[in-house]
Design an enzyme around this catalytic site. Sequence first.
Site, short mmCIF file in Angstrom:
data_model
loop_
_atom_site.label_atom_id
_atom_site.label_comp_id
_atom_site.label_asym_id
_atom_site.label_seq_id
_atom_site.Cartn_x
_atom_site.Cartn_y
_atom_site.Cartn_z
N ASP A 45 0.82 -1.19 -0.13
CA ASP A 45 0.05 0.02 0.12
C ASP A 45 0.99 1.12 -0.04
OD1 ASP A 45 -2.44 1.33 0.07
OD2 ASP A 45 -2.49 1.70 2.29
N HIS A 46 0.49 2.16 -0.47
CA HIS A 46 1.16 3.83 -0.59
C HIS A 46 2.39 3.55 -1.07
CE1 HIS A 46 -2.44 6.21 0.26
NE2 HIS A 46 -2.45 5.67 1.27
N GLU B 72 -4.25 6.64 -6.84
CA GLU B 72 -5.17 7.70 -6.28
C GLU B 72 -5.02 8.93 -7.12
OE1 GLU B 72 -4.61 10.38 -2.19
OE2 GLU B 72 -4.02 7.96 -2.03
#
Length: 282
Positions: free
Chosen positions: A83-84, A135
């Site tokens: 993630d991220h 995102e």
Amino acid sequence: MPLVPTAELVDRARAAGGGVAAFNVITLEHAEAIAAGAEAAGVPAILQVSENAVRFHGGLVAIAAAARSVAQASSAELSLHLDHVVSEGLLKAAQHTGFSSVMFDASKLPYGENVKATAAAVRWGHARGIWVEAELGRVGGKAGEAPLDAHAPGVRTDPVEASTYVAETGVDALAVAVGSTHAMVERTAALDHGLIARLRDAVPVPLVLHGSSGVPDEEIARAVAAGMVKINVGTALNTAFTGAVRDWLDANPAGVDPRKYLVPAREGMAGTVERFLRVVAG
């Protein structure tokens, strides 16, 4: 049970008109709690490790091995998600450590640079069978960022821009800014459900809600009904963990064995996981 690809869990939830929850793993106890909560709820879940957690452990190998081992030993259907991810090196480590999906985060870059970097990450991932999330918009509250008003002008994801972004990058899922914020410890966020529906209609890929710890149960349920599919939860687990540790230490000030307080910490997180999973699954 063998790991299940994230793409399979997300696609299955989307086809059923529901959602799947993804929980951040920081310690071994987090991974164990997520597996226990998923087993209790009887629904799948995603274990996700952020670049911040990787940095905390001094590298990906150990925490990836721990999460993978816990997931494979569980009777629940579980996947591993990175993630991220900002660094190219960490992105490319995914294929060797059991992760079937990555959230590549170029959201801080100007739009054109975001598109270029994300498209390159998608090409790399797809060539190796890795599902890629990105995102668009500004979901505030990330570590090291200044506070961000989730309702400020220009923060939320624009449906027209989202449609173009997905077409230009080829991403498999899109995290969008619709009123939530990372790292919230109170569940007071109000989501823009009309915007969620417009984004659902504008893009052909699943939508992802980051910062779900600060979103009340009823808001999450409405968001899933409106089109959100992957629901990310992190801070809520840390709140349960830390609260249980504080309570035990307050009651046992002379205690020194960490196992004594890690048991209630793990149980508290497992209960939090189960509750979120039941809300998201409907």
